[in-house]
Design a protein around this motif. Structure first.
Motif, PDB file in Angstrom:
ATOM      1  N   LYS A  43       2.012   1.837  -7.342  1.00  9.99           N
ATOM      2  CA  LYS A  43       1.500   1.262  -6.103  1.00  9.99           C
ATOM      3  C   LYS A  43       0.042   0.821  -6.228  1.00  9.99           C
ATOM      4  CE  LYS A  43       3.596   1.087  -2.811  1.00  9.99           C
ATOM      5  NZ  LYS A  43       4.534   0.044  -2.340  1.00  9.99           N
ATOM      6  N   ASP A  44      -0.709   1.452  -7.119  1.00  8.61           N
ATOM      7  CA  ASP A  44      -2.102   1.060  -7.311  1.00  8.61           C
ATOM      8  C   ASP A  44      -2.290   0.078  -8.450  1.00  8.61           C
ATOM      9  OD1 ASP A  44      -1.517   2.754  -9.355  1.00  8.61           O
ATOM     10  OD2 ASP A  44      -3.177   4.137  -9.019  1.00  8.61           O
ATOM     11  N   ARG A 194       2.207  -0.078   2.263  1.00  3.72           N
ATOM     12  CA  ARG A 194       3.051   0.812   1.479  1.00  3.72           C
ATOM     13  C   ARG A 194       4.512   0.384   1.503  1.00  3.72           C
ATOM     14  NH1 ARG A 194      -0.429   4.938   3.626  1.00  3.72           N
ATOM     15  NH2 ARG A 194       1.043   5.380   5.293  1.00  3.72           N
ATOM     16  N   THR A 310       0.923  -4.622  -7.047  1.00  2.00           N
ATOM     17  CA  THR A 310       1.646  -3.498  -6.464  1.00  2.00           C
ATOM     18  C   THR A 310       3.123  -3.776  -6.613  1.00  2.00           C
ATOM     19  OG1 THR A 310       1.780  -2.028  -4.547  1.00  2.00           O
ATOM     20  CG2 THR A 310       1.851  -4.382  -4.116  1.00  2.00           C
TER      21      THR A 310
END
Length: 385
Positions: A43-44, A194, A310
Motif C-alpha cells: 500500500k505504501d 485504502r 499503491t
C-alpha cells in the motif's frame, strides 16, 4: 466470595470490550501481514520482489554502479561505511606517519639526541601518530604536533592524505545529500485511499479511488495510470504470471497535467473494453488480481521527478459504495478539506454487474431479466475500512 468477585472483575463489560478490541486488532494485523506477503506492490508503494540469482557478474554490475548502490542502501549501512572509511584511513595513515617517524629516528625507544630535528614534532609512538593523522585529515589545525620541512617523504604524505581525506568527505557528503533529497521522500506526502469503490456515475458504471497531495506545493505535470496484474493461461497451456493489462484513469479534466492542489477522485469507466466488465458483486472477491495505480509528477520546489504507487486487491474494492464528500467552503470563503472522511464510504444503489447494466441501456426499454440493482441497507450507514 473471592471467586465471585474475581469472576465479576474479569467478565465486567469494560474488560470484555478490551479483550474484543485486542482480538480484533491482532486478527487484522495477522491478516494484513498475510496480504502483504501475497501482493506485489504494498500500500505504501514498495515492491515485494526478490532476485534469487547470486551470479558474480550481477554483483559486479552493482559495484560498477556504485553511486546508485550507495544511494539506495539503508541509512545504517551508509553511516557504518562512512565511519569505517574514516577510521580506516586515519589508522592507515597513522601507520605511515609512524613509519616516517621511525625511519627518521624520532621515536622515544630510539633515544634521539637532544639536537635531533624530527619530521613531526611530538610524534613519539603509534598513538601520537594516529592522533596526528586524525588532525591532518580532519583539518582541525595543529597544536602540540606539527610538521617540519626537513623530511620530503613527510611533506608528500601530508599532501596525499589531505587529497584522499577531501575525496572521502566529498563522496560521503554527496551520498548523504542525495539520500536526503530522494524523490521517494516527496512521494510519502501523496496518499491514496485504502479502498476503491464501484458505483454508477450518470449512465456509466465506474471504479473510483481517491488520491491526495498532503503538501501545498504542487506536483507539476501529474499523470495517472494503472496496471491490472493477473495470472493467465494461454492456449498452448503456458501460464503467464503477472500478466499486465492497462487500466485508464481520468478525472473531470482528463488524465494528464492534473491540477493537484486538493484531493482528486480518479475514475475508471467499466465498459466493454474494461477487464472488470465480466465481473459482478458476487464474483469480484473471488477473482485473483492486483490493481496497481501509478501517479507520476515533478515536485515544484526541487524539480525532481517522483512516482507514487499503491495497489488494490479484490477484497479492497467495494461494489455498491461511494466516497463521502471531503471538500467544503467555510463562512470566510476558504476551501476546507476534511481528511477524516478521506477513506470513509457509504452504500449506494448500484447495478449488480456491468454487463447487465449496459445490456439494460442497449435494449432501451425492453425487459432485461438479468439486470438487478443493489439497494443499500441504510443510505446513512458509513463504512470506514
Amino acid at each position: 466470595n473471592l471467586t465471585h468477585f474475581c469472576f465479576f472483575i474479569i467478565t465486567s463489560e469494560p474488560d470484555l470490550k478490551m479483550i474484543k478490541y485486542f482480538k480484533k486488532h491482532i486478527h487484522e494485523h495477522l491478516e494484513e501481514c498475510r496480504i502483504r506477503r501475497t501482493r506485489l506492490v504494498s500500500k505504501d508503494g514498495h515492491c515485494n520482489i526478490e532476485f534469487s540469482s547470486g551470479e558474480y557478474h550481477i554483483l559486479f554490475a552493482f559495484l560498477m554502479d556504485f553511486w546508485n548502490t550507495f544511494v539506495e542502501i539503508r541509512w545504517r549501512y551508509v553511516l557504518f561505511i562512512f565511519s569505517a572509511c574514516s577510521m580506516g584511513s586515519w589508522f592507515t595513515f597513522g601507520l605511515l606517519w609512524y613509519s616516517v617517524a621511525k625511519n627518521n629516528g624520532d621515536l622515544l625507544e630510539q633515544n634521539p639526541p637532544d639536537n635531533h630535528t624530527p619530521c613531526v614534532y611530538n610524534v613519539h609512538g603509534l598513538t601520537s601518530a594516529f592522533l596526528f593523522s586524525l588532525e591532518t585529515q580532519t583539518t582541525i589545525g595543529y597544536g602540540y604536533r606539527s610538521l617540519t620541512e626537513i623530511c620530503g617523504t613527510a611533506v608528500t604524505l601530508l599532501i596525499t592524505q589531505s587529497i584522499i581525506g577531501a575525496v572521502i568527505n566529498c563522496f560521503m557528503c554527496g551520498i548523504i545529500l542525495s539520500k536526503m533529497s530522494l524523490p521517494m521522500k516527496r512521494a510519502k506526502t501523496v496518499s491514496f485511499s485504502r479502498t476503491a469503490v464501484i458505483n454508477k456515475q450518470g449512465n456509466k458504471l465506474c471504479l473510483l479511488l481517491r488520491v491526495a497531495n498532503l503538501r501545498k506545493s504542487l506536483l507539476i505535470g501529474s499523470q495517472i495510470y494503472g496496471k491490472l496484474l493477473t495470472t493467465s493461461l494461454i492456449p498452448d497451456g503456458e501460464t503467464i504470471i503477472l500478466d499486465q493489462v492497462n487500466i485508464d484513469f481520468t478525472v473531470d479534466a482528463g488524465k494528464d497535467n492534473l491540477f493537484f492542489i486538493c484531493p482528486l477522485t480518479l475514475c475508471h469507466v467499466i465498459d466493454k473494453t474494461s477487464p472488470f466488465f465480466e465481473m459482478s458483486v458476487d464474483t469480484l472477491h473471488m477473482q485473483d488480481f492486483e490493481l496497481v495505480v501509478f501517479l507520476d509528477g515533478t515536485a515544484e520546489p526541487t524539480s525532481c521527478s517522483c512516482q507514487v504507487r499503491t495497489s488494490f486487491l479484490p477484497r479492497e474494492i467495494q461494489w455498491g459504495y461511494t466516497f463521502l464528500p471531503i471538500i467544503s467552503r467555510t463562512k470566510e470563503g476558504k476551501y476546507r478539506v476534511d481528511f477524516s472522511n478521506f477513506n470513509k464510504t457509504k452504500q449506494v444503489t448500484t447495478p449488480h454487474c456491468a454487463k447487465c447494466f449496459y445490456n439494460e441501456h442497449e435494449q432501451k426499454g425492453k425487459d432485461n431479466l438479468g439486470f438487478e440493482e443493489i439497494e443499500p441497507n441504510d443510505a446513512a450507514d458509513n463504512t470506514n475500512l
